[in-house]
Design a protein around this motif. Structure first.
Motif, PDB file in Angstrom:
ATOM      1  N   VAL A  50       0.799  -1.214   0.097  1.00  0.00           N
ATOM      2  CA  VAL A  50      -0.114   0.022   0.077  1.00  0.00           C
ATOM      3  C   VAL A  50       0.948   1.299  -0.012  1.00  0.00           C
ATOM      4  O   VAL A  50       1.885   1.352   0.760  1.00  0.00           O
ATOM      5  N   SER A  51       0.582   2.234  -0.980  1.00  0.00           N
ATOM      6  CA  SER A  51       1.251   3.396  -1.147  1.00  0.00           C
ATOM      7  C   SER A  51       0.593   4.718  -0.421  1.00  0.00           C
ATOM      8  O   SER A  51       1.031   5.400  -0.207  1.00  0.00           O
ATOM      9  N   GLY A  52      -0.818   4.363  -0.708  1.00  0.00           N
ATOM     10  CA  GLY A  52      -1.687   5.554  -0.120  1.00  0.00           C
ATOM     11  C   GLY A  52      -3.057   5.244   0.188  1.00  0.00           C
ATOM     12  O   GLY A  52      -3.658   4.142  -0.688  1.00  0.00           O
ATOM     13  N   ALA A  53      -3.723   5.874   1.143  1.00  0.00           N
ATOM     14  CA  ALA A  53      -4.996   5.574   1.376  1.00  0.00           C
ATOM     15  C   ALA A  53      -5.594   6.773   1.886  1.00  0.00           C
ATOM     16  O   ALA A  53      -5.236   7.371   2.613  1.00  0.00           O
ATOM     17  N   THR A  54      -6.924   7.267   1.470  1.00  0.00           N
ATOM     18  CA  THR A  54      -7.613   8.178   2.043  1.00  0.00           C
ATOM     19  C   THR A  54      -8.965   7.662   2.285  1.00  0.00           C
ATOM     20  O   THR A  54      -9.573   6.922   1.587  1.00  0.00           O
ATOM     21  N   ARG A  55      -9.792   8.328   3.232  1.00  0.00           N
ATOM     22  CA  ARG A  55     -11.067   8.212   3.626  1.00  0.00           C
ATOM     23  C   ARG A  55     -12.177   8.420   2.374  1.00  0.00           C
ATOM     24  O   ARG A  55     -11.906   9.570   2.118  1.00  0.00           O
ATOM     25  N   GLU A  56     -12.815   7.785   2.149  1.00  0.00           N
ATOM     26  CA  GLU A  56     -13.740   7.780   1.264  1.00  0.00           C
ATOM     27  C   GLU A  56     -15.157   8.525   1.470  1.00  0.00           C
ATOM     28  O   GLU A  56     -15.583   9.449   1.006  1.00  0.00           O
ATOM     29  N   ASP A  57     -15.478   8.242   2.705  1.00  0.00           N
ATOM     30  CA  ASP A  57     -16.922   8.602   3.372  1.00  0.00           C
ATOM     31  C   ASP A  57     -16.744   9.289   4.832  1.00  0.00           C
ATOM     32  O   ASP A  57     -17.678   9.462   5.352  1.00  0.00           O
ATOM     33  N   SER A  59     -16.204   7.262   7.170  1.00  0.00           N
ATOM     34  CA  SER A  59     -16.664   5.971   8.226  1.00  0.00           C
ATOM     35  C   SER A  59     -15.525   5.382   8.893  1.00  0.00           C
ATOM     36  O   SER A  59     -15.625   4.898   9.802  1.00  0.00           O
ATOM     37  N   GLY A  60     -14.179   5.647   8.147  1.00  0.00           N
ATOM     38  CA  GLY A  60     -13.034   4.809   8.569  1.00  0.00           C
ATOM     39  C   GLY A  60     -12.918   3.326   8.233  1.00  0.00           C
ATOM     40  O   GLY A  60     -12.160   2.448   8.667  1.00  0.00           O
ATOM     41  N   GLN A  61     -13.876   2.948   7.296  1.00  0.00           N
ATOM     42  CA  GLN A  61     -14.045   1.728   6.777  1.00  0.00           C
ATOM     43  C   GLN A  61     -14.207   1.676   5.284  1.00  0.00           C
ATOM     44  O   GLN A  61     -13.997   0.502   4.728  1.00  0.00           O
ATOM     45  N   THR A  82     -12.866  -1.937   4.416  1.00  0.00           N
ATOM     46  CA  THR A  82     -12.512  -2.884   5.552  1.00  0.00           C
ATOM     47  C   THR A  82     -13.742  -3.560   6.168  1.00  0.00           C
ATOM     48  O   THR A  82     -13.207  -4.648   6.943  1.00  0.00           O
ATOM     49  N   LYS A  83     -14.545  -2.934   6.048  1.00  0.00           N
ATOM     50  CA  LYS A  83     -15.876  -3.780   6.780  1.00  0.00           C
ATOM     51  C   LYS A  83     -16.280  -4.964   6.080  1.00  0.00           C
ATOM     52  O   LYS A  83     -16.511  -5.956   6.644  1.00  0.00           O
ATOM     53  N   SER A  84     -16.406  -5.047   4.765  1.00  0.00           N
ATOM     54  CA  SER A  84     -16.980  -6.108   3.918  1.00  0.00           C
ATOM     55  C   SER A  84     -15.693  -6.933   3.457  1.00  0.00           C
ATOM     56  O   SER A  84     -16.155  -7.882   2.888  1.00  0.00           O
ATOM     57  N   ARG A  85     -14.490  -6.289   3.524  1.00  0.00           N
ATOM     58  CA  ARG A  85     -13.291  -6.749   2.697  1.00  0.00           C
ATOM     59  C   ARG A  85     -13.419  -6.961   1.158  1.00  0.00           C
ATOM     60  O   ARG A  85     -12.969  -7.754   0.771  1.00  0.00           O
ATOM     61  N   ARG A  86     -14.205  -6.302   0.753  1.00  0.00           N
ATOM     62  CA  ARG A  86     -14.501  -6.101  -0.778  1.00  0.00           C
ATOM     63  C   ARG A  86     -14.190  -4.760  -1.281  1.00  0.00           C
ATOM     64  O   ARG A  86     -14.165  -3.913  -0.772  1.00  0.00           O
ATOM     65  N   GLY A  87     -13.851  -4.752  -2.642  1.00  0.00           N
ATOM     66  CA  GLY A  87     -13.433  -3.572  -3.562  1.00  0.00           C
ATOM     67  C   GLY A  87     -13.181  -3.896  -4.854  1.00  0.00           C
ATOM     68  O   GLY A  87     -13.500  -4.672  -5.355  1.00  0.00           O
ATOM     69  N   PHE A  88     -12.410  -2.896  -5.253  1.00  0.00           N
ATOM     70  CA  PHE A  88     -11.837  -3.076  -6.697  1.00  0.00           C
ATOM     71  C   PHE A  88     -10.485  -2.335  -6.699  1.00  0.00           C
ATOM     72  O   PHE A  88     -10.314  -1.636  -6.169  1.00  0.00           O
TER      73      PHE A  88
END
Length: 101
Positions: A50-57, A59-61, A82-88
């Motif tokens: 992981v090089s970067g992460a920003t909060r999308e909404d 919620s912290g998840q 991180t709640k559902s452990r799903r994404g793209f």
């Protein structure tokens, strides 16, 4: 551009550890399981740093993430919960008839 749908990814602790622990050479790689939108439909594992992460909404998840794939050192961006452990992840490659991961 190729989309990788994440069906089972890292925990929030694993995600943050990959982002914050170590220097670039010694960063911890994490696993994303899923499948590409084209090509074979079986699930595969992508290892990424992981090089970067920003909060999308807020919620912290829900996260907008930037990762580098371990085997190809290629940049991918996407969204991860991180709640559902799903994404793209969106990769700027054409996987053609093989998957180099």
């Amino acid at each position: 551009m190729e989309r990788f749908t994440i069906t089972n990814g890292p925990s929030s602790l694993e995600l943050s550890t990959s982002l914050f622990y170590g220097d670039w050479k010694n960063r911890i790689a994490i696993s994303f399981r899923g499948r590409f939108s084209t090509g074979p439909k079986e699930e595969i594992e992508l290892l990424a740093k992981v090089s970067g992460a920003t909060r999308e909404d807020g919620s912290g998840q829900s996260w907008n993430i930037i990762v580098f794939l371990v085997k190809t050192d290629q940049l991918a961006t996407g969204h991860y919960s991180t709640k559902s452990r799903r994404g793209f992840l969106d990769l700027k490659i054409d996987i053609g008839s093989h998957i180099p991961f």
